[in-house]
Design a protein around this motif. Structure first.
Motif, PDB file in Angstrom:
ATOM      1  N   MET A   1       0.949  -1.342   0.083  1.00  0.00           N
ATOM      2  CA  MET A   1      -0.049  -0.121   0.396  1.00  0.00           C
ATOM      3  C   MET A   1       1.014   1.229  -0.028  1.00  0.00           C
ATOM      4  O   MET A   1       1.846   1.423   0.568  1.00  0.00           O
ATOM      5  CB  MET A   1      -0.979  -0.160   1.102  1.00  0.00           C
ATOM      6  N   SER A   2       0.674   2.035  -0.471  1.00  0.00           N
ATOM      7  CA  SER A   2       1.323   3.264  -0.765  1.00  0.00           C
ATOM      8  C   SER A   2       1.074   4.442   0.498  1.00  0.00           C
ATOM      9  O   SER A   2       0.127   4.260   1.051  1.00  0.00           O
ATOM     10  CB  SER A   2       0.796   4.032  -2.053  1.00  0.00           C
ATOM     11  N   ARG A   3       2.127   5.352   0.522  1.00  0.00           N
ATOM     12  CA  ARG A   3       2.077   6.011   1.884  1.00  0.00           C
ATOM     13  C   ARG A   3       0.971   7.103   1.664  1.00  0.00           C
ATOM     14  O   ARG A   3       0.203   7.107   2.549  1.00  0.00           O
ATOM     15  CB  ARG A   3       3.378   7.021   1.976  1.00  0.00           C
ATOM     16  N   GLU A   7      -2.067   7.328   4.426  1.00  0.00           N
ATOM     17  CA  GLU A   7      -2.373   8.612   5.150  1.00  0.00           C
ATOM     18  C   GLU A   7      -4.039   8.985   4.806  1.00  0.00           C
ATOM     19  O   GLU A   7      -4.549   9.709   5.509  1.00  0.00           O
ATOM     20  CB  GLU A   7      -1.667   9.724   4.608  1.00  0.00           C
ATOM     21  N   GLN A   8      -4.583   8.561   3.732  1.00  0.00           N
ATOM     22  CA  GLN A   8      -5.792   8.842   3.343  1.00  0.00           C
ATOM     23  C   GLN A   8      -6.871   8.017   4.176  1.00  0.00           C
ATOM     24  O   GLN A   8      -7.749   8.382   4.544  1.00  0.00           O
ATOM     25  CB  GLN A   8      -6.057   8.633   1.815  1.00  0.00           C
ATOM     26  N   ILE A  69      -0.992  13.657  10.236  1.00  0.00           N
ATOM     27  CA  ILE A  69      -0.841  12.316   9.896  1.00  0.00           C
ATOM     28  C   ILE A  69       0.629  11.885   9.375  1.00  0.00           C
ATOM     29  O   ILE A  69       0.918  12.807   8.457  1.00  0.00           O
ATOM     30  CB  ILE A  69      -1.889  11.818   9.199  1.00  0.00           C
ATOM     31  N   MET A  70       1.213  11.123   9.877  1.00  0.00           N
ATOM     32  CA  MET A  70       2.617  10.488   9.198  1.00  0.00           C
ATOM     33  C   MET A  70       2.506   9.071   8.945  1.00  0.00           C
ATOM     34  O   MET A  70       1.786   8.344   9.508  1.00  0.00           O
ATOM     35  CB  MET A  70       3.862  10.933  10.159  1.00  0.00           C
ATOM     36  N   SER A  71       3.429   8.584   8.094  1.00  0.00           N
ATOM     37  CA  SER A  71       3.371   7.285   7.766  1.00  0.00           C
ATOM     38  C   SER A  71       4.710   6.830   7.157  1.00  0.00           C
ATOM     39  O   SER A  71       5.567   7.493   6.770  1.00  0.00           O
ATOM     40  CB  SER A  71       2.331   6.849   6.524  1.00  0.00           C
TER      41      SER A  71
END
Length: 136
Positions: A1-3, A7-8, A69-71
């Motif tokens: 899964m993408s960053r 975040e979404q 939010i951070m990932s």
């Protein structure tokens, strides 16, 4: 899964929470979600999380603001920092008596993400700060 997708997902999670849309909120969790309760036990499963939220929504009215939010680069983990604006409505077991006290509480959360859903949530806040705010 993408960053970006992670975040979404977390943004959607908090948007559903703030809207009081528990169906949407719980739908963003895996069936076997692990929930680490602040200064408490770990609960497992969407049903356990739903029961926890039912108690929380009965006892507290909360909105989360200033959400950051951070990932991780691979999107498997995320963190959020926010402020809880709340009102203590009904006395919760082992806590001070509720009298409609308002509180403002910095908090944070850590997430694991799997298959575009939240697989673990660990919430953290300063319980002593909250008790001082509602107990005064």
């Amino acid at each position: 899964m993408s960053r970006a997708r992670t975040e979404q997902l977390i943004a959607d999670y908090y948007q559903a929470f703030n809207a009081g849309d528990m169906d949407r909120f719980l739908g963003l969790l895996t069936d076997d979600v692990r929930h680490d309760i602040n200064q408490g036990e770990r609960e497992t499963g969407r049903e356990a999380f739903a029961a926890f939220m039912e108690r929380m929504n009965r006892n507290y009215r909360e909105q989360l603001v200033d959400i950051q939010i951070m990932s991780s680069t691979d999107g498997s983990r995320a963190a959020a920092e926010f402020v809880v604006l709340g009102e203590y409505l009904v006395t919760d077991d082992g806590l001070p008596e509720a009298r409609g006290q308002r509180y403002r509480l910095p908090a944070g959360a850590f997430f694991e993400v799997r298959d575009n859903k939240v697989a673990r949530i660990s919430n953290y806040y300063n319980l002593n700060d909250w008790i001082a705010q509602v107990g005064a």
